[in-house]
Every structure is written in structure tokens, then in C-alpha cells.
Scaffold this active site. Structure first.
Site, short mmCIF file in Angstrom:
data_model
loop_
_atom_site.label_atom_id
_atom_site.label_comp_id
_atom_site.label_asym_id
_atom_site.label_seq_id
_atom_site.Cartn_x
_atom_site.Cartn_y
_atom_site.Cartn_z
CG ASN A 10 -1.64 1.28 1.46
OD1 ASN A 10 -1.81 2.08 0.52
ND2 ASN A 10 -2.09 1.53 2.68
CE LYS A 12 0.36 3.53 4.72
NZ LYS A 12 0.40 3.69 6.15
CG HIS A 96 -5.52 2.05 5.20
ND1 HIS A 96 -5.03 3.01 6.06
CD2 HIS A 96 -4.53 1.13 5.06
CE1 HIS A 96 -3.79 2.67 6.42
NE2 HIS A 96 -3.47 1.54 5.82
CD GLU A 98 -2.60 5.64 6.64
OE1 GLU A 98 -2.61 5.71 5.40
OE2 GLU A 98 -1.67 5.09 7.27
CD GLU A 168 -3.35 -2.47 7.44
OE1 GLU A 168 -2.26 -2.78 6.94
OE2 GLU A 168 -3.92 -1.40 7.23
N GLY A 174 2.75 2.19 10.73
CA GLY A 174 3.70 3.28 10.55
C GLY A 174 4.42 3.68 11.82
CB SER A 214 5.56 -1.87 11.79
OG SER A 214 5.13 -0.54 12.05
C1 PEP Z 1 -0.56 0.14 6.07
O1 PEP Z 1 -0.69 1.30 5.82
O2 PEP Z 1 -1.40 -0.67 5.63
C2 PEP Z 1 0.58 -0.29 6.88
C3 PEP Z 1 0.53 -1.46 7.45
O3 PEP Z 1 1.64 0.58 7.02
P1 PEP Z 1 3.10 0.27 7.63
O4 PEP Z 1 3.55 -1.04 7.02
O5 PEP Z 1 3.95 1.40 7.22
O6 PEP Z 1 2.93 0.13 9.10
#
Ligand code: PEP
Length: 253
Positions: A10, A12, A96, A98, A168, A174, A214
Site C-alpha cells: 500500500n 499511500k 484503511h 487512515e 491492521e 507506521g 510495520s
Molecule cells: C498500512 O498502511 O497498511 C501499513 C501497514 O503501514 P506500515 O507497514 O507502514 O505500518
């Protein structure tokens, strides 16, 4: 039951169309004819068309990061499922955290989008996950259980096989803070159970559940060793060819 692992990047709001095309060109070269994992990249909307063109004839699949639920109309700024399909996407990320946090996405809008995506032949990657506060209060299972039920409400059993759920935990996105493999496994088993109860045990058995938060080259192997973790949704580490390729080619333990 063999579920083919699915690794999705992803991106973003990162990479211009030109950077995106350069990236997938290098990724394709790096992965060669790799087939053991399904590989998906989700660039920003404006990069989808040129990336789709570059990915033609390769095994790398394309995803959009969101879509609206209507087919067309006066919805300034929105992109519809048929448009996403037409540009060459197989998948679409929906809900998501976000989008839930900054753009007012709710389980209800996620549910509408999931239905619309499926109706247009897209495979939704549906994101769920609790906040740190909810985890600390002991509300993880209640909250995630409700998210799963409400996001999948009214779907036919056959739809289950077409979708992917991404667990998630918001506190792990992040932040560099990964859920331990055991913490993730526990919620994945729970989600599979909710789907088994709400739809069917057979549907739950084939459903792929990704972990996101992460995921990096140095923790992917232990996460993927868990029986109910069927892949990863990767943010930061998917922006660099070498690290994403290493995640795609995780080592089985
Ligand atoms: C994501 O945005 O789906 C995500 C898991 O981000 P990150 O891997 O940077 O934590």
C-alpha cells in the site's frame, strides 16, 4: 487447506506516475517469474493506468487504495468501481484506518463500497483493526468482531472467497511497533471464527487474512509462520524494491 499467501504494497500518497512505473519495472526484474506468493501493488489513482500498462503479462496484480460505491454521477473527486476495474485493477483496498481516521469512513460506508466493488468484479481488501486505547481497555475482540460483521453485512456466502481481510492494529501502522506473531495470530483466528459463524466454516477456511502494521523484512518470516496469517499489507517497507521483494519472498519456517 492451502491458502496462497498474498503480499500487498500500500503506497499511500507516495510516488508520482513516473516513479511508480520505474518502481514496478525494477520490482518485476527483481522477482522474475516468482509464483509462490501473490504480489499486489496499490499506487495512487493517477499512477494506475501507466502502472497497469507496465504490469501487463506479469504476475504482479494491481490494486486501488479506495473507491466510491456509486457507478457514476455528480461525486466530485471520487472514483468508481467500474473505473477502477477498467484501468486494470484486480483488487481494491477498502476501509484503511487512515481513511477511517481522516476521511470519515465507517463500517457502513465500507460495507457499501465492498458490495459495489464485488458487483463490479473487484476483490476487496477490507481493513479492520483496533486502536491502542481499545487494546489496552481489553476491547480488541469486541471491536474487531463488530467491524468484521458490519463491513460484511448482507454479503452472500460466495463473496467470502473473493475477498481478503487485512487485520491492521492501528497502533502498529507506521509506528515501527509490530504486533507479536502471537498477538496477530490470536486476532486472525478470531476473525476466521467470526466469518465461520456468520457465513460458513468452508468460506472461513479459504478466506485469506493479511496482517498489516510495520511488516518488514526482519519480522515477516515469524509472522508468516503463524497458521492463520496468510499474507501482509505493507506500507512503509513496500516503497523500497529490495525490502518489498524480501517480504514477498519470505522464508517459510
Ligand atoms: C498500512 O498502511 O497498511 C501499513 C501497514 O503501514 P506500515 O507497514 O507502514 O505500518
Amino acid at each position: 487447506m492451502m491458502r496462497t499467501p498474498i503480499m500487498a504494497g500500500n503506497w499511500k500518497m507516495h510516488k508520482t506516475a513516473r516513479e511508480a512505473v520505474e518502481f514496478v519495472t525494477r520490482l518485476q526484474k527483481e522477482l522474475g517469474d516468482w509464483e509462490e506468493t501473490e504480489v499486489v501493488v496499490a499506487p495512487p489513482f493517477v499512477a494506475l493506468a501507466p502502472v497497469a500498462e507496465r504490469l501487463q503479462g506479469t504476475k504482479i496484480a494491481l490494486a486501488a487504495q479506495d473507491c466510491f460505491w456509486e457507478e457514476q454521477g455528480a461525486y466530485t473527486g471520487e472514483v468508481s468501481p467500474p473505473m477502477v476495474r477498467d484501468v486494470g485493477c484486480r483488487y481494491v483496498i477498502i476501509g484503511h484506518s487512515e481513511r477511517r481516521a481522516y476521511f470519515g469512513e465507517t463500517n457502513e460506508t465500507v460495507n457499501k463500497k465492498v458490495k459495489a466493488a464485488l458487483a463490479h468484479g473487484l476483490h476487496p481488501i477490507i481493513c479492520v483493526g483496533e486502536s491502542l486505547e481499545q487494546r489496552e481497555r481489553g476491547d480488541t475482540f469486541t471491536f474487531v468482531g463488530r467491524q468484521v460483521k458490519e463491513c460484511l453485512q448482507g454479503l452472500e456466502e460466495a463473496a467470502i472467497q473473493k475477498m481478503v481481510i487485512a487485520y491492521e492494529p492501528i497502533w502498529a501502522i507506521g509506528t515501527g511497533k509490530t504486533a507479536t506473531p502471537e498477538q496477530a495470530q490470536e486476532v486472525h483466528t478470531f476473525i476466521r471464527g467470526v466469518v465461520a459463524e456468520t457465513f460458513s466454516p468452508q468460506g472461513a477456511e479459504v478466506l485469506r487474512i493479511q496482517y498489516g502494521g510495520s511488516v518488514k523484512p526482519d519480522n515477516v518470516d515469524e509472522l508468516m509462520a503463524q497458521p492463520d496469517i496468510d499474507g501482509a499489507l505493507v506500507g512503509g517497507a513496500s516503497l523500497v524494491v529490495e525490502s518489498f521483494a524480501r517480504i514477498v519472498r519470505f522464508e517459510r519456517r
